[in-house]
Scaffold this motif. Structure first.
Motif, PDB file in Angstrom:
ATOM      1  N   TRP A   1       2.505   5.910  15.277  1.00 33.54           N
ATOM      2  CA  TRP A   1       1.214   5.289  14.967  1.00 33.54           C
ATOM      3  C   TRP A   1       0.230   5.546  16.101  1.00 33.54           C
ATOM      4  O   TRP A   1       0.610   5.570  17.268  1.00 33.54           O
TER       5      TRP A   1
ATOM      6  N   VAL B   1      -3.623  -4.401   3.150  1.00 33.28           N
ATOM      7  CA  VAL B   1      -4.131  -3.206   3.828  1.00 33.28           C
ATOM      8  C   VAL B   1      -4.467  -2.139   2.788  1.00 33.28           C
ATOM      9  O   VAL B   1      -3.962  -2.156   1.661  1.00 33.28           O
ATOM     10  N   SER B   2      -5.335  -1.211   3.169  1.00 35.50           N
ATOM     11  CA  SER B   2      -5.676  -0.077   2.312  1.00 35.50           C
ATOM     12  C   SER B   2      -5.339   1.205   3.065  1.00 35.50           C
ATOM     13  O   SER B   2      -5.458   1.259   4.291  1.00 35.50           O
ATOM     14  N   SER B   3      -4.937   2.232   2.315  1.00 37.97           N
ATOM     15  CA  SER B   3      -4.554   3.466   2.992  1.00 37.97           C
ATOM     16  C   SER B   3      -4.949   4.695   2.183  1.00 37.97           C
ATOM     17  O   SER B   3      -5.054   4.640   0.954  1.00 37.97           O
TER      18      SER B   3
ATOM     19  N   GLU C   1      -3.763   5.549  12.477  1.00 38.48           N
ATOM     20  CA  GLU C   1      -3.280   6.798  11.894  1.00 38.48           C
ATOM     21  C   GLU C   1      -1.758   6.842  12.023  1.00 38.48           C
ATOM     22  O   GLU C   1      -1.215   6.536  13.090  1.00 38.48           O
TER      23      GLU C   1
ATOM     24  N   SER D   1       0.864  -1.173   0.000  1.00 38.97           N
ATOM     25  CA  SER D   1       0.000   0.000   0.000  1.00 38.97           C
ATOM     26  C   SER D   1       0.901   1.224   0.000  1.00 38.97           C
ATOM     27  O   SER D   1       1.790   1.340   0.843  1.00 38.97           O
TER      28      SER D   1
ATOM     29  N   ILE E   1       3.745   0.739   2.712  1.00 39.31           N
ATOM     30  CA  ILE E   1       3.229   0.104   3.929  1.00 39.31           C
ATOM     31  C   ILE E   1       2.873  -1.357   3.677  1.00 39.31           C
ATOM     32  O   ILE E   1       2.141  -1.685   2.740  1.00 39.31           O
TER      33      ILE E   1
ATOM     34  N   THR F   1     -10.771   1.795  -0.444  1.00 39.42           N
ATOM     35  CA  THR F   1     -11.047   2.923   0.437  1.00 39.42           C
ATOM     36  C   THR F   1     -11.110   4.212  -0.374  1.00 39.42           C
ATOM     37  O   THR F   1     -10.294   4.433  -1.277  1.00 39.42           O
TER      38      THR F   1
ATOM     39  N   VAL G   1      -1.437   9.543   7.342  1.00 42.04           N
ATOM     40  CA  VAL G   1      -1.840   8.341   6.616  1.00 42.04           C
ATOM     41  C   VAL G   1      -2.792   7.521   7.488  1.00 42.04           C
ATOM     42  O   VAL G   1      -2.522   7.291   8.670  1.00 42.04           O
ATOM     43  N   TYR G   2      -3.894   7.085   6.881  1.00 41.67           N
ATOM     44  CA  TYR G   2      -4.870   6.257   7.596  1.00 41.67           C
ATOM     45  C   TYR G   2      -4.918   4.889   6.923  1.00 41.67           C
ATOM     46  O   TYR G   2      -5.091   4.789   5.700  1.00 41.67           O
ATOM     47  N   VAL G   3      -4.732   3.846   7.727  1.00 42.16           N
ATOM     48  CA  VAL G   3      -4.610   2.478   7.219  1.00 42.16           C
ATOM     49  C   VAL G   3      -5.710   1.614   7.823  1.00 42.16           C
ATOM     50  O   VAL G   3      -5.964   1.667   9.037  1.00 42.16           O
TER      51      VAL G   3
ATOM     52  N   LEU H   1       4.318  -1.222  11.317  1.00 44.94           N
ATOM     53  CA  LEU H   1       2.861  -1.137  11.414  1.00 44.94           C
ATOM     54  C   LEU H   1       2.328  -1.640  12.748  1.00 44.94           C
ATOM     55  O   LEU H   1       1.278  -1.220  13.204  1.00 44.94           O
TER      56      LEU H   1
END
Length: 341
Positions: free
Chosen positions: A153, A118-120, A145, A71, A82, A168, A127-129, A111
């Motif tokens: 994190w 994962v999506s971000s 976050e 990601s 990520i 997302t 960055v939001y994962v 992480l």
């Protein structure tokens, strides 16, 4: 079905230096970067390449960690990579940042758990994962976050539905998370996080469950197209389902003319462009079809110059970039770019 695709144009760009599948595309300062992926043997690679304004590809300093399905997002002067899949095919917790000014990679705070799928998204330089598949193959409900500047994190309220390989979309102050998988099975879960209220809300499920379905979002609608039907012996789907954000409801639209999944999708000039993918014949496609919400109709677009599935793709400045993936000749380094005039 009408033909012409509303003056859709395809340009064949210079080929990438590296042939690969399951790579990730990201735009930074108007330039296209392609990160990671797998080679012909299915082994993750550390390739990191840039297509610049001079219409040339440059090999950049390789990622410290070889991986596929990473990601990747752009934040300020940095590109953040990520998680993903390692050389041993296991999930990763590695977070690495490429500084476009110093042209160096830096390992960041991990992480917290090895995850793949994962999506971000990026909001306000953070960055939001979400989601991911854990080492034990269980789906994860993680929502965190990452403060790039502070290298920290922060845990946020968990997603209502644990899953990985979601799509997302950040629309205003809301993060929409749609679809994904739990083990080998698809999930139809559809949820939204409101940053102003700091809470999740469950939205109406995607009407049909499919693996390798693709999703795209405009400011007013979210589209769900294609994918592999369940059970898989039913073959690929041509379904097109449209979520009206204002109304908060789904409708079944005119089906996509061709049954397929694992394609590239993007919104260009308020039209949904569906390019390439894999169909019931088991071969990568160059086929392009275009959906218009206002008329609930499809048009046949001009084919891509190359065949693509399991490719890297992204939309920037009303252009859809489709890079690499699997072609009829195997892993590809071909790059096609679409625009609608």
């Amino acid at each position: 079905m009408a033909t012409g695709g509303g003056s859709l144009q395809w340009d064949s760009l210079t080929a990438m230096p590296t042939k690969r599948v399951f790579a990730t595309a990201v735009i930074h300062e108007g330039n296209l970067y392609v990160i990671g992926g797998c080679d012909a043997a299915g082994i993750p690679v550390d390739s990191f390449e840039q297509y610049d304004g001079k219409k040339k590809w440059k090999r950049l300093l390789s990622m410290p960690t070889k991986r596929a399905g990473v990601s990747a997002v752009s934040v300020g002067t940095k590109i953040v990579a990520i998680a993903g899949v390692s050389e041993s095919q296991a999930p990763l917790d590695a977070v690495e940042i490429y500084d476009t000014t110093s042209k160096t990679w830096t390992a960041m705070e991990p992480l917290g758990e090895p995850l793949l799928g994962v999506s971000s998204v990026v909001k306000d330089e953070k960055v939001y994962v979400v989601g991911g598949m854990s080492m034990n193959t269980n789906p994860n409900d993680m929502f965190v976050e990452f403060d790039v500047a502070q290298n920290k994190w922060k845990k946020l309220p968990s997603m209502p539905t644990a899953r990985y390989a979601t799509f997302t979309f950040l629309l205003g102050e809301k993060l929409y998370v749609i679809g994904g998988r739990q083990g080998k099975l698809p999930t139809a879960a559809f949820e939204v996080y409101d940053f102003t209220e700091n809470k999740w809300t469950q939205l109406p499920n995607v009407p049909s469950k499919r693996v390798f379905a693709m999703y795209a979002a405009s400011d007013t609608h979210i589209y769900s197209v294609g994918g592999l039907n369940q059970p898989a012996n039913l073959g690929f789907s041509q379904v097109c389902e449209v979520f009206d954000i204002a109304k908060g409801s789904w409708r079944e639209a005119t089906p996509m003319p061709t049954k397929r999944g694992d394609l590239a999708v993007g919104i260009l000039n308020n039209k949904l462009v569906c390019a390439g993918g894999l169909g019931n014949e088991g071969k990568p496609m160059s086929l392009v079809e275009i959906y218009e919400e206002e008329t609930d109709s499809w048009q046949q677009g001009k084919d891509m110059h190359s065949t693509h599935c399991s490719c890297a793709y992204t939309v920037h400045n009303q252009r859809l970039y489709v890079a690499g993936g699997l072609s009829l000749q195997g892993p590809s380094n071909c790059v096609d770019m679409a625009s609608i005039q």
